[in-house]
Design an enzyme around this catalytic site. Sequence first.
Site, PDB file in Angstrom:
ATOM      1  N   GLY A 292      37.058  28.154 -49.744  1.00  0.00           N
ATOM      2  CA  GLY A 292      36.696  28.458 -51.127  1.00  0.00           C
ATOM      3  C   GLY A 292      37.603  29.445 -51.833  1.00  0.00           C
TER       4      GLY A 292
ATOM      5  N   MET B 240      35.824  18.165 -49.606  1.00  0.00           N
ATOM      6  CA  MET B 240      36.473  17.196 -48.725  1.00  0.00           C
ATOM      7  C   MET B 240      35.616  15.951 -48.486  1.00  0.00           C
ATOM      8  SD  MET B 240      39.297  18.702 -48.306  1.00  0.00           S
ATOM      9  CE  MET B 240      40.105  17.866 -46.965  1.00  0.00           C
ATOM     10  N   ARG B 241      35.101  15.371 -49.557  1.00  0.00           N
ATOM     11  CA  ARG B 241      34.366  14.118 -49.416  1.00  0.00           C
ATOM     12  C   ARG B 241      34.944  13.093 -50.377  1.00  0.00           C
ATOM     13  NH1 ARG B 241      32.118  13.383 -45.057  1.00  0.00           N
ATOM     14  NH2 ARG B 241      30.800  11.758 -45.957  1.00  0.00           N
TER      15      ARG B 241
ATOM     16  N   ASN C 285      39.899  18.024 -60.187  1.00  0.00           N
ATOM     17  CA  ASN C 285      40.194  18.230 -58.766  1.00  0.00           C
ATOM     18  C   ASN C 285      41.552  18.916 -58.662  1.00  0.00           C
ATOM     19  OD1 ASN C 285      39.950  17.903 -55.884  1.00  0.00           O
ATOM     20  ND2 ASN C 285      41.408  16.205 -56.009  1.00  0.00           N
TER      21      ASN C 285
ATOM     22  N   HIS D  25      44.729  18.955 -55.935  1.00  0.00           N
ATOM     23  CA  HIS D  25      45.245  18.276 -54.750  1.00  0.00           C
ATOM     24  C   HIS D  25      46.560  18.936 -54.364  1.00  0.00           C
ATOM     25  CE1 HIS D  25      45.972  15.098 -51.874  1.00  0.00           C
ATOM     26  NE2 HIS D  25      47.211  15.004 -52.346  1.00  0.00           N
TER      27      HIS D  25
ATOM     28  N   THR E  43      39.314  10.232 -61.105  1.00  0.00           N
ATOM     29  CA  THR E  43      39.018   8.831 -61.369  1.00  0.00           C
ATOM     30  C   THR E  43      38.595   8.201 -60.038  1.00  0.00           C
ATOM     31  OG1 THR E  43      41.282   8.128 -60.919  1.00  0.00           O
ATOM     32  CG2 THR E  43      40.753   8.721 -63.208  1.00  0.00           C
TER      33      THR E  43
ATOM     34  N   LEU F 237      41.230   7.593 -55.166  1.00  0.00           N
ATOM     35  CA  LEU F 237      41.371   8.887 -54.491  1.00  0.00           C
ATOM     36  C   LEU F 237      42.673   9.580 -54.881  1.00  0.00           C
ATOM     37  CD1 LEU F 237      40.112  10.743 -52.270  1.00  0.00           C
ATOM     38  CD2 LEU F 237      41.639   9.591 -50.656  1.00  0.00           C
TER      39      LEU F 237
HETATM   40  C1  GRF Z   1      43.459  23.559 -51.314  1.00  0.00           C
HETATM   41  O1  GRF Z   1      44.750  23.477 -50.778  1.00  0.00           O
HETATM   42  C2  GRF Z   1      43.228  22.450 -52.280  1.00  0.00           C
HETATM   43  O2  GRF Z   1      44.378  22.041 -52.959  1.00  0.00           O
HETATM   44  C3  GRF Z   1      42.753  21.336 -51.400  1.00  0.00           C
HETATM   45  O3  GRF Z   1      41.996  21.950 -50.397  1.00  0.00           O
HETATM   46  C4  GRF Z   1      42.388  23.305 -50.262  1.00  0.00           C
HETATM   47  C5  GRF Z   1      41.161  24.118 -50.477  1.00  0.00           C
HETATM   48  O4  GRF Z   1      41.331  25.476 -50.190  1.00  0.00           O
HETATM   49  N1  GRF Z   1      42.029  20.361 -52.174  1.00  0.00           N
HETATM   50  P1  GRF Z   1      40.193  26.499 -50.614  1.00  0.00           P
HETATM   51  O5  GRF Z   1      38.895  26.041 -49.971  1.00  0.00           O
HETATM   52  O6  GRF Z   1      40.115  26.525 -52.105  1.00  0.00           O
HETATM   53  O7  GRF Z   1      40.629  27.817 -50.041  1.00  0.00           O
END
Ligand code: GRF
Length: 224
Positions: free
Chosen positions: A12, A90-91, A107, A109, A141, A144
């Site tokens: 987080g 992560m889903r 999101n 990424h 969208t 993925l």
């Molecule tokens: C980050 O690198 C983000 O880009 C990816 O997952 C990671 C999450 O890290 N989707 P955190 O939980 O915000 O520390």
Amino acid sequence: MKNLVILISGRGSNMEAIVRACAHEAWSARIAAVIANRPDAAGLAFAASHGIATAVVDHRQYPDRASFDAALAQAIDGYAPDLVVLAGFMRVLTEGFVQHYSGRMLNIHPSLLPSFPGLKTHQSALDAGCRVHGATVHFVTPTLDHGPIVAQSAVPVRTGDDAAALAARVLKTEHTMYPRAIRWFVEGRLALDGERVTLTPPEPQWLFLDDANETQAHTAGEGA
Ligand code: GRF
């Protein structure tokens, strides 16, 4: 005052950066809730300690994606969100869920999309011999790790980097870029034009971080 609901799965750190920016920059927004799909998501403790409502919708308690997504949407909608923020969530989400939040779900990424959707992005960038790598904030969208790009950050790939070193360099940019992109949404400055996002008034929708000398720079130029 806009309601933001943030979804996390673990550490987080992006959520933390968003919570801090919302407070320090006095956004016209409140973090209405932080929701995790795992009861052990470390970020929940930070949110609770900042007086933010937290909830867990544990995906392991549901027989399939559709029932999990229905429960998750119910939990989210209880907070009447103007924006749903995926921050290390992560889903894989169902098409119906994504459509429900069309135009109001972001999101982040950890790659320069459209390169390297999916997992293990940092190793993929190393394996491909990339000299530049980064992260992307995009509207979600049904495909993925795809959708209209709001902002991108880039970092150099250094000789001798491993995936962990590269991930740390990229993550530092995420903590600046993601709050900035969300603030643009809160301020009503983002508009969707098909696959493209426009920011009004314009400002650079990218940042470059050269951590060799700890400088973070916007290159002068054409701006947005
Ligand atoms: C980050 O690198 C983000 O880009 C990816 O997952 C990671 C999450 O890290 N989707 P955190 O939980 O915000 O520390």
